[in-house]
Design a protein around this motif. Structure first.
Motif, mmCIF file in Angstrom:
data_model
loop_
_atom_site.group_PDB
_atom_site.id
_atom_site.type_symbol
_atom_site.label_atom_id
_atom_site.label_comp_id
_atom_site.label_asym_id
_atom_site.label_seq_id
_atom_site.Cartn_x
_atom_site.Cartn_y
_atom_site.Cartn_z
ATOM 1 N N ILE A 179 39.117 40.022 45.356
ATOM 2 C CA ILE A 179 38.602 40.937 46.377
ATOM 3 C C ILE A 179 38.783 42.391 45.928
ATOM 4 O O ILE A 179 38.658 43.318 46.709
ATOM 5 N N GLN A 180 39.086 42.551 44.650
ATOM 6 C CA GLN A 180 39.171 43.863 44.016
ATOM 7 C C GLN A 180 40.228 44.755 44.648
ATOM 8 O O GLN A 180 40.063 45.962 44.769
ATOM 9 N N ARG A 210 42.598 54.872 45.989
ATOM 10 C CA ARG A 210 42.953 54.834 44.576
ATOM 11 C C ARG A 210 43.216 53.397 44.139
ATOM 12 O O ARG A 210 43.350 52.502 44.961
ATOM 13 N N THR A 211 43.330 53.231 42.833
ATOM 14 C CA THR A 211 43.687 51.948 42.255
ATOM 15 C C THR A 211 45.095 51.575 42.690
ATOM 16 O O THR A 211 45.977 52.413 42.704
ATOM 17 N N ARG A 212 45.296 50.303 43.021
ATOM 18 C CA ARG A 212 46.653 49.872 43.315
ATOM 19 C C ARG A 212 47.202 49.079 42.136
ATOM 20 O O ARG A 212 46.491 48.304 41.516
ATOM 21 N N ALA A 265 39.842 50.422 41.425
ATOM 22 C CA ALA A 265 39.487 51.662 42.112
ATOM 23 C C ALA A 265 38.178 51.437 42.854
ATOM 24 O O ALA A 265 37.230 50.930 42.272
ATOM 25 N N PRO A 266 38.122 51.761 44.126
ATOM 26 C CA PRO A 266 36.888 51.502 44.860
ATOM 27 C C PRO A 266 35.780 52.442 44.405
ATOM 28 O O PRO A 266 36.010 53.626 44.175
ATOM 29 N N LEU A 310 33.423 38.041 42.306
ATOM 30 C CA LEU A 310 34.524 37.398 41.619
ATOM 31 C C LEU A 310 34.828 38.014 40.260
ATOM 32 O O LEU A 310 33.954 38.164 39.423
ATOM 33 N N ILE A 311 36.056 38.380 40.107
ATOM 34 C CA ILE A 311 36.514 38.850 38.805
ATOM 35 C C ILE A 311 37.333 37.717 38.222
ATOM 36 O O ILE A 311 38.238 37.217 38.863
ATOM 37 N N ILE A 312 36.973 37.312 37.029
ATOM 38 C CA ILE A 312 37.709 36.209 36.415
ATOM 39 C C ILE A 312 39.117 36.680 36.095
ATOM 40 O O ILE A 312 39.299 37.691 35.426
ATOM 41 N N PRO A 313 40.130 35.982 36.564
ATOM 42 C CA PRO A 313 41.472 36.412 36.203
ATOM 43 C C PRO A 313 41.737 36.046 34.749
ATOM 44 O O PRO A 313 41.320 35.000 34.280
#
Ligand code: HEC
Ligand code: HEC
Ligand code: HEC
Ligand code: HEC
Length: 356
Positions: A268-269, A228-230, A273-274, A8-11
Motif C-alpha cells: 500500500i506504499q 514524506r517517506t517513512r 514518498a507519496p 502492488l510492489i513486489i517485496p
C-alpha cells in the motif's frame, strides 16, 4: 480490497539481491560499504534522505548513460533485470541503508539510559532476563526490530507501571540514534543485514487477524495523510508507541508474520514518498516523455495505467531493459537524457498511473 493491489510492489529479498549484485557484475565497479570495485559510487552509503524505491529509480535514471558507457568500456554486458530482481536489489541496498537518516551514537547512548532501556538490558554479558544489546538481532534486521518493539511494549508497560515509571514513548530520531549506538557497541553480534518482506497477499488477512482493523480502517488511513517517506525505523517507533493505547494485551507477532505485515504495508506504499499528480504532469512535460510516448509512430509504448501499472521498481527494470534504445532515440531527437530530483519520480509515476 483487491483494487489496492493494482499498485502492488513486489517485496524483495536482500540476500537474493546480494547474489544478483555479484552475478550481474555490479560489484566489479560498485562497492557496498567498502566491499567491491572502486570505480563507481558505493551503493551502501547512507544518504541524508530516506532511501525509498523512487530514490533508487531516480538515481539509476540520472546515472544510466554514464554507467552504460562505463560498461561498454569495461566489456561488461548490460544486464537485463526483471521486476523481481529490481525488488531484490532494492531490498539489498535498503538493508545496508538501514539507518536511512543520519544518527548519532552518543545521543543514542543517552536515549538508552533516559528511556530506561538500561533498566533491563545490559550492554554486554549474559545473565539478565533481557538480551544484552550485543546480542540484539534487531541490530541488522529492521523487520525483527519492528516485531520486537510491538511484542515487548505491552509487557514493558506493565513492568514500568510496577516500578512506577512513566511509559517512555520514542520518536524516529531517538530510535535511529539508539540503534546506531547498539550497532557500534564493541562485540555487537550484528550479522549480515537482512530485509525480506513477504508477499503482501496474506498480509492483508493478517492485518485483520491481529486486530489492527479494530482501530485502523484497513489500509487507507495508514497510506494517506503524510508528506514524506517513512522508514522502517518510523514503523518500529509507531508500533512501540501503540502500547499506551492498547486496552488489552495485543497478540504477539512472529517473525514470519511481521514479514507478511511489512510486505502488506509495502504494497500500500506505506514506505514510499507519496506522489502528486499535477506536479507529475509538469515533470512529464518538462522531460518530454510525451514526445515519444504520446506519439504512436515513434515506437514507444504509451505510458498509461492500462498498459501496466508502473511503480518505482518497475521503472528500474524498464530502465535496464529499454533504456539503451530510449537513449538512442533521444540522441536522434536531440532530447537531453532526463534527470530527476527530489520527488520528481514519485510525482511522475502518480501522473502516469492516473492516465487511462
Ligand atoms: C562498468 C562499471 C559499472 C557497472 C558494472 C555497474 N555500474 Fe552502476 N554506475 C557506474 C558509474 C560510473 C556510475 C556513476 C555514473 C555517473 O557519475 O553519472 C554508476 C551509478 C550507479 C547508480 C547511482 C549511484 C548514486 O548513488 O548516485 C546506481 C544506483 C547504480 N549505478 C547501480 C548499478 C547496478 C544495480 C549495477 C548492476 C546491475 C551497476 N550499477 C553496474 C558504473 C557501473
Ligand atoms: C522491563 C524490562 C525491559 C525494559 C525496560 C526494556 N526491555 Fe527490551 N526486552 C526485554 C525482554 C525481557 C526482552 C526479550 C524479548 C521478549 O521476551 O519480549 C527484550 C527484547 C528487546 C529487543 C529484541 C532483542 C533482539 O534480539 O533483537 C529489543 C530491540 C528491545 N528489547 C529494545 C528495547 C528498548 C529500545 C528499550 C527502551 C526503550 C527496552 N527494550 C527496554 C525487557 C525490557
Ligand atoms: C487500540 C487501537 C489500535 C490497534 C489495535 C492498532 N493500532 Fe495502529 N495506531 C493506532 C493509533 C491511535 C495510531 C496513531 C498513533 C499516533 O498518532 O501516535 C496508530 C498508528 C499506527 C501506525 C503509524 C501510522 C503512521 O502514520 O505512520 C502504524 C504503522 C500502525 N498503527 C500499525 C498497526 C498495526 C500493524 C496494528 C496491528 C498489529 C495496529 N496498528 C493496531 C491505534 C491502533
Ligand atoms: C525519444 C523518445 C523517448 C522519450 C523522450 C522517452 N522515451 Fe521511454 N521509451 C522510448 C522507446 C522507444 C521505448 C521502448 C524501447 C524498447 O522497446 O526497448 C521506451 C520505453 C519506456 C518504458 C518501458 C515501457 C514498458 O512497457 O515497459 C518506460 C517505463 C519509459 N520508456 C519511460 C519514459 C519516461 C518516464 C520518459 C520521460 C522521462 C521517457 N520514457 C521518455 C522512447 C522514449
Amino acid at each position: 480490497m483487491w483494487w489496492l493491489f493494482a499498485f502492488l510492489i513486489i517485496p524483495g529479498d536482500a540476500q537474493r539481491g546480494a547474489q544478483l549484485f555479484e552475478s550481474q557484475r555490479c560489484i566489479s565497479c560498485h562497492s557496498v560499504q567498502g566491499k567491491g570495485g572502486q570505480s563507481a559510487p558505493d551503493l551502501g552509503q547512507r544518504t541524508a534522505r530516506a532511501f525509498s524505491p523512487s530514490l533508487m529509480a531516480s538515481l539509476m535514471w540520472n546515472h544510466a548513460p554514464q554507467m552504460w558507457s562505463a560498461m561498454d568500456r569495461a566489456n561488461i554486458p548490460r544486464p537485463q533485470i526483471s521486476d523481481e530482481q529490481a525488488a531484490d536489489l532494492y531490498a539489498y541496498f535498503f538493508a545496508f541503508r538501514y539507518f536511512e537518516s543520519p544518527g548519532d551514537a552518543a545521543r543514542g547512548r543517552q536515549v538508552f539510559v533516559s528511556k530506561k532501556c538500561s533498566e533491563c538490558h545490559q550492554v554486554d554479558g549474559a545473565g539478565s532476563e533481557a538480551p544484552a544489546v550485543t546480542q540484539w538481532r534487531s541490530a541488522s534486521d529492521p523487520i525483527e526490530l519492528a516485531r520486537n518493539m510491538w511484542n515487548h511494549a505491552p509487557k514493558m508497560k506493565d513492568a514500568f507501571a510496577k516500578r512506577k515509571l512513566n511509559w517512555p514513548s520514542l520518536n524516529g530520531q531517538e530510535l535511529t540514534d539508539l540503534m546506531l549506538y547498539v550497532r557500534n557497541v564493541p562485540g555487537a553480534k550484528g550479522g549480515p543485514p537482512q530485509f525480506s518482506p513477504a508477499a503482501p497477499d496474506t498480509g492483508a488477512a493478517l492485518f485483520e487477524a491481529k486486530g489492527c482493523t479494530t482501530c485502523h480502517r484497513g489500509d487507507l488511513d495508514l497510506a494517506k495523510g503524510r508528506l514524506r517517506t517513512r522508514t522502517s525505523t518510523d514503523l518500529a517507533v509507531a508500533l512501540w508507541n501503540h502500547a499506551p493505547k492498547m486496552v488489552q494485551l495485543p497478540p504477539d507477532i512472529s517473525n514470519a508474520e511481521m514479514r507478511r505485515l511489512v510486505g502488506y504495508l509495502w504494497s500500500i506504499q506505506y514506505f514510499e514518498a507519496p506522489g502528486n499528480v499535477s506536479r507529475g504532469a509538469k515533470v512529464y512535460a518538462s522531460r518530454k516523455c510525451g514526445s515519444c510516448h504520446g506519439d504512436q509512430s515513434s515506437g514507444a509504448p504509451p505510458l498509461t495505467s492500462k498498459t501496466k501499472n508502473l511503480d518505482s521498481i518497475g521503472v528500474v527494470s524498464a530502465l535496464w531493459r529499454h533504456g539503451p534504445d530510449m537513449l538512442g532515440k533521444m540522441k536522434e531527437k536531440k532530447i537531453e537524457w532526463p534527470r530527476f530530483k527530489n520527488t520528481d519520480m514519485a510525482d511522475l509515476l502518480a501522473y502516469v498511473n492516473s492516465l487511462n
